[in-house]
Design a protein around this motif. Sequence first.
Motif, PDB file in Angstrom:
ATOM      1  N   LYS A   1       0.880  -1.225  -0.142  1.00  0.00           N
ATOM      2  CA  LYS A   1      -0.061  -0.053  -0.037  1.00  0.00           C
ATOM      3  C   LYS A   1       0.957   1.209  -0.001  1.00  0.00           C
ATOM      4  CE  LYS A   1      -3.922  -2.090   2.462  1.00  0.00           C
ATOM      5  NZ  LYS A   1      -4.860  -2.269   3.362  1.00  0.00           N
ATOM      6  N   GLU A   2       2.188   1.095   0.736  1.00  0.00           N
ATOM      7  CA  GLU A   2       3.079   2.541   0.872  1.00  0.00           C
ATOM      8  C   GLU A   2       4.130   2.435  -0.132  1.00  0.00           C
ATOM      9  OE1 GLU A   2       4.021   2.662   4.662  1.00  0.00           O
ATOM     10  OE2 GLU A   2       2.147   2.419   5.551  1.00  0.00           O
ATOM     11  N   GLY A   3       3.832   1.744  -1.387  1.00  0.00           N
ATOM     12  CA  GLY A   3       4.881   1.745  -2.249  1.00  0.00           C
ATOM     13  C   GLY A   3       5.707   0.178  -2.612  1.00  0.00           C
ATOM     14  N   SER A   4       6.878   0.727  -3.156  1.00  0.00           N
ATOM     15  CA  SER A   4       7.667  -0.640  -3.126  1.00  0.00           C
ATOM     16  C   SER A   4       8.572  -0.763  -2.236  1.00  0.00           C
ATOM     17  CB  SER A   4       8.264  -0.746  -4.765  1.00  0.00           C
ATOM     18  OG  SER A   4       9.043  -1.794  -4.806  1.00  0.00           O
ATOM     19  N   PHE A   5       8.916  -1.963  -1.597  1.00  0.00           N
ATOM     20  CA  PHE A   5       9.956  -2.024  -0.700  1.00  0.00           C
ATOM     21  C   PHE A   5      10.342  -3.742  -0.519  1.00  0.00           C
ATOM     22  CE2 PHE A   5       5.764  -1.827   1.366  1.00  0.00           C
ATOM     23  CZ  PHE A   5       5.741  -3.116   1.935  1.00  0.00           C
ATOM     24  N   PRO A   6      11.559  -4.142  -0.081  1.00  0.00           N
ATOM     25  CA  PRO A   6      12.019  -5.402   0.137  1.00  0.00           C
ATOM     26  C   PRO A   6      11.203  -6.146   1.146  1.00  0.00           C
ATOM     27  CG  PRO A   6      13.678  -3.893  -0.062  1.00  0.00           C
ATOM     28  CD  PRO A   6      12.644  -3.025   0.249  1.00  0.00           C
ATOM     29  N   ARG A   7      10.815  -7.554   1.074  1.00  0.00           N
ATOM     30  CA  ARG A   7      10.101  -8.244   2.075  1.00  0.00           C
ATOM     31  C   ARG A   7      10.737  -9.586   2.108  1.00  0.00           C
ATOM     32  NH1 ARG A   7       3.693  -9.579   1.755  1.00  0.00           N
ATOM     33  NH2 ARG A   7       4.481 -10.954   0.184  1.00  0.00           N
ATOM     34  N   VAL A   8      11.137 -10.124   3.400  1.00  0.00           N
ATOM     35  CA  VAL A   8      11.296 -11.388   3.616  1.00  0.00           C
ATOM     36  C   VAL A   8      10.254 -12.201   4.454  1.00  0.00           C
ATOM     37  CG1 VAL A   8      13.003 -12.766   4.923  1.00  0.00           C
ATOM     38  CG2 VAL A   8      13.811 -10.738   3.695  1.00  0.00           C
ATOM     39  N   ILE A   9      10.128 -13.311   3.995  1.00  0.00           N
ATOM     40  CA  ILE A   9       9.036 -14.023   4.513  1.00  0.00           C
ATOM     41  C   ILE A   9       9.806 -15.497   5.281  1.00  0.00           C
ATOM     42  CG2 ILE A   9       6.804 -15.389   4.435  1.00  0.00           C
ATOM     43  CD1 ILE A   9       6.014 -13.754   2.028  1.00  0.00           C
ATOM     44  N   THR A  10       9.579 -15.711   6.369  1.00  0.00           N
ATOM     45  CA  THR A  10      10.184 -16.988   6.852  1.00  0.00           C
ATOM     46  C   THR A  10       9.126 -17.699   7.776  1.00  0.00           C
ATOM     47  OG1 THR A  10      10.668 -15.678   9.084  1.00  0.00           O
ATOM     48  CG2 THR A  10      12.473 -15.688   7.380  1.00  0.00           C
ATOM     49  N   ALA A  11       9.469 -18.890   7.518  1.00  0.00           N
ATOM     50  CA  ALA A  11       8.217 -19.933   8.071  1.00  0.00           C
ATOM     51  C   ALA A  11       9.095 -21.177   8.539  1.00  0.00           C
ATOM     52  CB  ALA A  11       7.250 -20.144   7.177  1.00  0.00           C
ATOM     53  N   LYS A  12       8.510 -21.672   9.798  1.00  0.00           N
ATOM     54  CA  LYS A  12       9.160 -22.791  10.229  1.00  0.00           C
ATOM     55  C   LYS A  12       9.027 -23.980   9.533  1.00  0.00           C
ATOM     56  CE  LYS A  12       8.847 -21.195  15.171  1.00  0.00           C
ATOM     57  NZ  LYS A  12       8.360 -21.677  16.500  1.00  0.00           N
ATOM     58  N   LYS A  13       7.705 -24.011   8.949  1.00  0.00           N
ATOM     59  CA  LYS A  13       7.327 -25.081   8.138  1.00  0.00           C
ATOM     60  C   LYS A  13       6.441 -25.004   7.022  1.00  0.00           C
ATOM     61  CE  LYS A  13       5.112 -28.712   9.633  1.00  0.00           C
ATOM     62  NZ  LYS A  13       4.481 -29.554  10.520  1.00  0.00           N
ATOM     63  N   GLY A  14       6.242 -25.749   6.064  1.00  0.00           N
ATOM     64  CA  GLY A  14       5.278 -25.460   5.096  1.00  0.00           C
ATOM     65  C   GLY A  14       5.000 -26.782   4.246  1.00  0.00           C
ATOM     66  N   VAL A  15       3.787 -26.712   3.705  1.00  0.00           N
ATOM     67  CA  VAL A  15       3.445 -27.853   2.519  1.00  0.00           C
ATOM     68  C   VAL A  15       3.398 -27.520   1.220  1.00  0.00           C
ATOM     69  CG1 VAL A  15       1.349 -29.691   2.172  1.00  0.00           C
ATOM     70  CG2 VAL A  15       1.846 -28.886   4.503  1.00  0.00           C
ATOM     71  N   PHE A  16       4.014 -28.262   0.379  1.00  0.00           N
ATOM     72  CA  PHE A  16       4.029 -27.928  -0.925  1.00  0.00           C
ATOM     73  C   PHE A  16       3.132 -28.770  -1.883  1.00  0.00           C
ATOM     74  CE2 PHE A  16       7.476 -30.894  -0.515  1.00  0.00           C
ATOM     75  CZ  PHE A  16       7.285 -31.703  -1.546  1.00  0.00           C
ATOM     76  N   HIS A  17       2.583 -28.155  -2.760  1.00  0.00           N
ATOM     77  CA  HIS A  17       1.570 -28.798  -3.841  1.00  0.00           C
ATOM     78  C   HIS A  17       2.173 -28.498  -5.145  1.00  0.00           C
ATOM     79  CE1 HIS A  17      -1.023 -29.608  -0.437  1.00  0.00           C
ATOM     80  NE2 HIS A  17      -1.009 -28.195  -0.211  1.00  0.00           N
ATOM     81  N   GLU A  18       1.473 -28.744  -6.239  1.00  0.00           N
ATOM     82  CA  GLU A  18       2.058 -28.542  -7.678  1.00  0.00           C
ATOM     83  C   GLU A  18       2.098 -27.000  -7.691  1.00  0.00           C
ATOM     84  OE1 GLU A  18       0.798 -29.657 -12.157  1.00  0.00           O
ATOM     85  OE2 GLU A  18      -0.191 -30.597 -10.704  1.00  0.00           O
ATOM     86  N   ASP A  19       1.407 -26.097  -7.479  1.00  0.00           N
ATOM     87  CA  ASP A  19       1.470 -24.746  -7.838  1.00  0.00           C
ATOM     88  C   ASP A  19       1.304 -23.898  -6.587  1.00  0.00           C
ATOM     89  OD1 ASP A  19      -1.129 -25.120  -7.267  1.00  0.00           O
ATOM     90  OD2 ASP A  19      -2.044 -24.531  -9.154  1.00  0.00           O
ATOM     91  N   VAL A  20       1.614 -24.360  -5.320  1.00  0.00           N
ATOM     92  CA  VAL A  20       1.224 -23.291  -4.145  1.00  0.00           C
ATOM     93  C   VAL A  20       2.145 -24.005  -3.047  1.00  0.00           C
ATOM     94  CG1 VAL A  20      -0.753 -24.542  -3.423  1.00  0.00           C
ATOM     95  CG2 VAL A  20      -0.342 -21.981  -2.869  1.00  0.00           C
ATOM     96  N   TRP A  21       2.650 -23.340  -2.373  1.00  0.00           N
ATOM     97  CA  TRP A  21       3.148 -23.577  -1.218  1.00  0.00           C
ATOM     98  C   TRP A  21       2.425 -23.061   0.099  1.00  0.00           C
ATOM     99  CZ3 TRP A  21       9.203 -22.550  -1.070  1.00  0.00           C
ATOM    100  CH2 TRP A  21       9.822 -23.484  -2.028  1.00  0.00           C
TER     101      TRP A  21
END
Length: 370
Positions: free
Chosen positions: A190-210
């Motif tokens: 919303k406030e423009g363009s900026f770097p972003r880092v997403i960290t997660a302890k775990k996740g599940v992966f499918h063919e076209d989405v995590w």
Amino acid sequence: MKKRGVFSILSKYLFAEMLQPVLFCIMGFTVMFMSSLLYELTDMIIIKKVPVLTVIKILLYRLPAILVMAFPISALFATIYSLGRLAKDNEITIMRISGYGIHRIIIPFLLLGLGLSVGSFWINEKVVPWANHRSMNLVRQIYLKDVTPSIKENIFFKGPENRYFYVRKVDRKKEVLYDVMIYEPQFSGKEGSFPRVITAKKGVFHEDVWELKDGVIHEFDDEGFIVREGQFSQMSIPVSDGLEHFYGNQKTTSEMSRSELEEEIKLFLKSGIKVDSWQVDYHLKLALPFASLIFVLVGVPLSLRNRKGWGMGVVFTLVVVFAYYVIQSLFRSFGSNGLLPPFWAAWLPNIIFAVLGIILLLREEFFILR
């Protein structure tokens, strides 16, 4: 002036004496390594029904990396062989009686070793990463035809929408990801363009989405300071640009130049992820090419005592190469596991063998001819 002229002729003679065995060894070891690799790639032709032309392309793309491997071994064997022959025929004894010390006799050998080291570094920095990436992409495409490619552990790669992905561990049976990091250099909020880092302890992966779980979003300003932080219990990350594109952008450290790897290390250190193994690989990209010079330094004193021909030269070569790469693997493991600083983990094998070579050379320099 006369002595300088004689020494110049002597240097050219010694240089030529080593140059021919070096070139012969480079060709010989390259053919040997390529034959071994071709044996492994034959399975692709028989089992995967891969066209022979594709396998030949993979083999040719691996050639630069094979050359880098062949240079130090060739330098060592050529040094031991050529100087061993000169010692056996008493030519070294005549040179020393004529007033030439070991430090002057070995200059052409050290210069050739240095030349191989510089050439090895250039190939390893400019050609090998590109060639390895092309080779690995061909391999990935081959396996993409039959099954969904596996997500690699401890490898950073560029994915859809200019994102960078990292996964520490993958449980393929349960399709679970552990310690996931996604870096978005220019996230548009919303406030423009900026770097972003997403960290997660775990996740599940499918063919076209995590599907990420138990994570944190960090937003940074232009100077790298965190301006916003938020937690989430679940987040979906689409990876629908096509699996071939997604996995084709995976890169191991062998597929990156030293400068590229340095940028990735800085990126991941900023996110708080330890990258000791990558830092070791970064320093090894400079340390390993110097193996040619180090091997010459060790090979010279060994060959001066070798009067049993090329057979003993082969034995010396095998012993030195085996010892060097065992020590290098050991220190590399120490560095990757945080037991040694990455710089020292990469350079200590070179330092150890250089000191050993210098000690042996000094011993020969002050050895009294009988």
